[in-house]
Motif scaffolding. Structure first.
Motif, PDB file in Angstrom:
ATOM      1  N   ILE A 107      20.176   5.497  37.970  1.00 49.96           N
ATOM      2  CA  ILE A 107      19.038   6.248  37.451  1.00 49.96           C
ATOM      3  C   ILE A 107      19.469   7.058  36.236  1.00 49.96           C
ATOM      4  N   GLN A 108      18.673   6.957  35.160  1.00 54.78           N
ATOM      5  CA  GLN A 108      18.955   7.659  33.919  1.00 54.78           C
ATOM      6  C   GLN A 108      17.808   8.586  33.543  1.00 54.78           C
ATOM      7  N   VAL A 109      18.089   9.540  32.637  1.00 55.80           N
ATOM      8  CA  VAL A 109      17.053  10.376  32.048  1.00 55.80           C
ATOM      9  C   VAL A 109      17.396  10.629  30.591  1.00 55.80           C
ATOM     10  N   VAL A 110      16.361  10.597  29.743  1.00 55.84           N
ATOM     11  CA  VAL A 110      16.516  10.885  28.327  1.00 55.84           C
ATOM     12  C   VAL A 110      15.312  11.721  27.894  1.00 55.84           C
ATOM     13  N   HIS A 111      15.531  12.645  26.942  1.00 55.52           N
ATOM     14  CA  HIS A 111      14.474  13.558  26.519  1.00 55.52           C
ATOM     15  C   HIS A 111      13.888  13.168  25.164  1.00 55.52           C
ATOM     16  N   PHE A 112      12.590  13.461  25.004  1.00 59.06           N
ATOM     17  CA  PHE A 112      11.875  13.270  23.746  1.00 59.06           C
ATOM     18  C   PHE A 112      11.106  14.550  23.426  1.00 59.06           C
ATOM     19  N   LEU A 169       8.102   9.429  22.614  1.00 63.85           N
ATOM     20  CA  LEU A 169       8.529   8.435  23.607  1.00 63.85           C
ATOM     21  C   LEU A 169       7.846   7.099  23.333  1.00 63.85           C
ATOM     22  N   ILE A 170       6.545   7.144  23.074  1.00 65.39           N
ATOM     23  CA  ILE A 170       5.781   5.916  22.858  1.00 65.39           C
ATOM     24  C   ILE A 170       6.280   5.159  21.624  1.00 65.39           C
ATOM     25  N   THR A 171       6.610   5.879  20.554  1.00 62.90           N
ATOM     26  CA  THR A 171       6.927   5.237  19.272  1.00 62.90           C
ATOM     27  C   THR A 171       8.426   5.106  19.006  1.00 62.90           C
ATOM     28  N   GLY A 225      10.279  22.192  27.495  1.00 61.07           N
ATOM     29  CA  GLY A 225       9.548  22.024  26.264  1.00 61.07           C
ATOM     30  C   GLY A 225       9.590  20.621  25.690  1.00 61.07           C
ATOM     31  N   LYS A 226      10.163  19.682  26.434  1.00 60.14           N
ATOM     32  CA  LYS A 226      10.255  18.291  25.992  1.00 60.14           C
ATOM     33  C   LYS A 226       9.663  17.373  27.060  1.00 60.14           C
ATOM     34  N   ILE A 227       9.711  16.071  26.799  1.00 61.27           N
ATOM     35  CA  ILE A 227       9.306  15.065  27.776  1.00 61.27           C
ATOM     36  C   ILE A 227      10.559  14.384  28.306  1.00 61.27           C
ATOM     37  N   ALA A 228      10.764  14.471  29.607  1.00 60.37           N
ATOM     38  CA  ALA A 228      11.899  13.799  30.252  1.00 60.37           C
ATOM     39  C   ALA A 228      11.424  12.447  30.776  1.00 60.37           C
ATOM     40  N   TYR A 229      12.123  11.395  30.353  1.00 63.63           N
ATOM     41  CA  TYR A 229      11.776  10.029  30.771  1.00 63.63           C
ATOM     42  C   TYR A 229      12.896   9.489  31.668  1.00 63.63           C
ATOM     43  N   ILE A 256       7.856  10.196  34.174  1.00 65.04           N
ATOM     44  CA  ILE A 256       7.942  11.132  33.065  1.00 65.04           C
ATOM     45  C   ILE A 256       7.435  12.489  33.514  1.00 65.04           C
ATOM     46  N   MET A 257       7.994  13.556  32.914  1.00 65.08           N
ATOM     47  CA  MET A 257       7.540  14.906  33.230  1.00 65.08           C
ATOM     48  C   MET A 257       7.906  15.836  32.094  1.00 65.08           C
ATOM     49  N   GLU A 258       7.227  16.979  32.047  1.00 64.48           N
ATOM     50  CA  GLU A 258       7.559  18.011  31.076  1.00 64.48           C
ATOM     51  C   GLU A 258       8.772  18.783  31.574  1.00 64.48           C
ATOM     52  N   HIS A 259       9.728  19.009  30.658  1.00 63.90           N
ATOM     53  CA  HIS A 259      10.956  19.699  31.040  1.00 63.90           C
ATOM     54  C   HIS A 259      11.532  20.418  29.827  1.00 63.90           C
TER      55      HIS A 259
END
Length: 356
Positions: free
Chosen positions: A201-206, A212-214, A178-182, A173-176
């Motif tokens: 490999i995939q990526v989705v933003h929160f 992301l946790i919930t 202004g969001k969190i990229a997972y 996970i990383m900041e990208h």
């Protein structure tokens, strides 16, 4: 574009910490003026059950993730005596708040923690095999776990992501923007409904780490149904075989450098790199050949390795502005290190990639 191995490899050998048989697949992160290394460590009370042509198979294989610290910019590491996860750790389902504990059947447990930084928090992203109402037993699969800390003494542990999805692993996970990229690695499903042919490999933003946790099961269901839309890298070259998995990601002025593994026929784990676009996180460059593959005794398993022919990249950091060191597990038994000595040249010479 091969990496340069550290002349002191392996930097941490098996059988060097009392109570543990192996040390491998480490996550790393800079914390103030120190470097923290979190090693996957198999306890020494496991029992050998079988031996194949490529690996030793154990029962009761309990793996902790133990904490090492370097005070000299990664040159040497000392064991702190602390764990980031262990056999007594409990996990909270991020959506339901139900409590789970890891299972330890055969080779399962907690695996391959990657260490990321989000704001003032350090987050270990790890694969967890659990008993829950959803999985039923260890054969049903695992979950991705987040271990969150600010001081490496106090932790919160959450289970996230799809349920009953053993193939969901190799997270980051990383900041990208202004969001969190997972980032994670999803496999094709048994019914062949997903529009991916091989583990990719995939990526989705929160909007936030908490989102992301919930995230709900319905969100993850839709994510899996449309996983091809989130896929950024799939196996294309011979060295990647028919399975890849993401690894640590570092920012560069030209994009984000991802180090990742490919699994060739015969289960040889090699390391490659990709450059992700800064805005879209799509793959724009990728190594056609591995930059690190099993050659040395501690990687081939020639002398006492739990598995043969494994270089499993799990951590990376900048030593200075233009040099990166990567940390990898060797033969599922030791920890080793290798270098990108000129990052700018490395990125410049990486072949342009197009999926079209």
């Amino acid at each position: 574009m091969k990496l340069r191995r550290d002349p002191n490899n392996p930097i941490l050998e098996r059988d060097t910490i009392v109570g543990y048989d192996t040390l491998f697949n480490p996550g790393v992160c800079d914390v103030d003026d120190k470097v923290y290394l979190i090693a996957r460590a198999a306890r020494d009370d496991r029992r050998l059950a079988a031996k194949t042509d490529r690996a030793y198979i154990y029962t009761n294989q309990i793996c902790d993730h133990i904490v090492f610290v370097s005070n000299d910019n990664g040159k040497t590491f000392e064991f702190t005596g602390r764990k980031m996860t262990g056999s007594s750790s409990t996990w909270i389902d991020g959506y339901t708040n139900e409590i789970s504990v890891p299972t330890y059947f055969g080779p399962f447990g907690t695996e391959d923690l990657r260490l990321c930084k989000i704001g003032n928090k350090y987050v270990g992203v790890v694969h967890v095999m659990t008993h829950t109402p959803y999985t039923g037993d260890h054969k049903a699969g695992g979950r991705v776990g987040l271990v969150i800390t600010e001081d490496f003494r106090h932790y919160k542990r959450y289970l996230i992501g799809p349920l009953r999805e053993e193939g969901d692993r190799d997270g980051w996970i990383m900041e990208h923007s202004g969001k969190i990229a997972y980032f994670s690695r999803i496999k094709p499903d048994a019914t062949d409904k997903r529009k991916i042919k091989y583990p990719s490999i995939q990526v989705v933003h929160f909007d936030s780490l908490q989102d992301l946790i919930t995230a709900s099961p319905s969100f993850w269901h839709d994510y899996l149904e449309n996983v091809d839309k989130y896929t950024i890298i799939s196996p294309t070259y011979e060295w990647e075989g028919q399975q890849i998995g993401g690894g640590p990601i570092l920012e560069h002025e030209e994009g984000y450098i991802m180090f990742y593994h490919g699994v060739q026929k015969g289960k040889m784990y090699s390391t490659g790199a990709a450059l992700l676009d800064k805005k879209t996180l799509k793959c724009i460059k990728k190594t056609k050949e591995p930059i690190l593959y099993p050659e040395e005794w501690y990687e081939t398993g020639e002398y006492g390795g739990d598995s043969k022919n494994v270089t499993f990249v799990n951590g990376a950091r900048y030593v200075n502005d233009n040099q990166i060191e990567i940390y990898y597990g060797a033969a599922d038994s030791h920890i080793a290190k290798a270098y990108v000595d000129d990052v700018n040249e490395f990125v410049k010479n990486m072949p342009v990639f197009s999926s079209l």
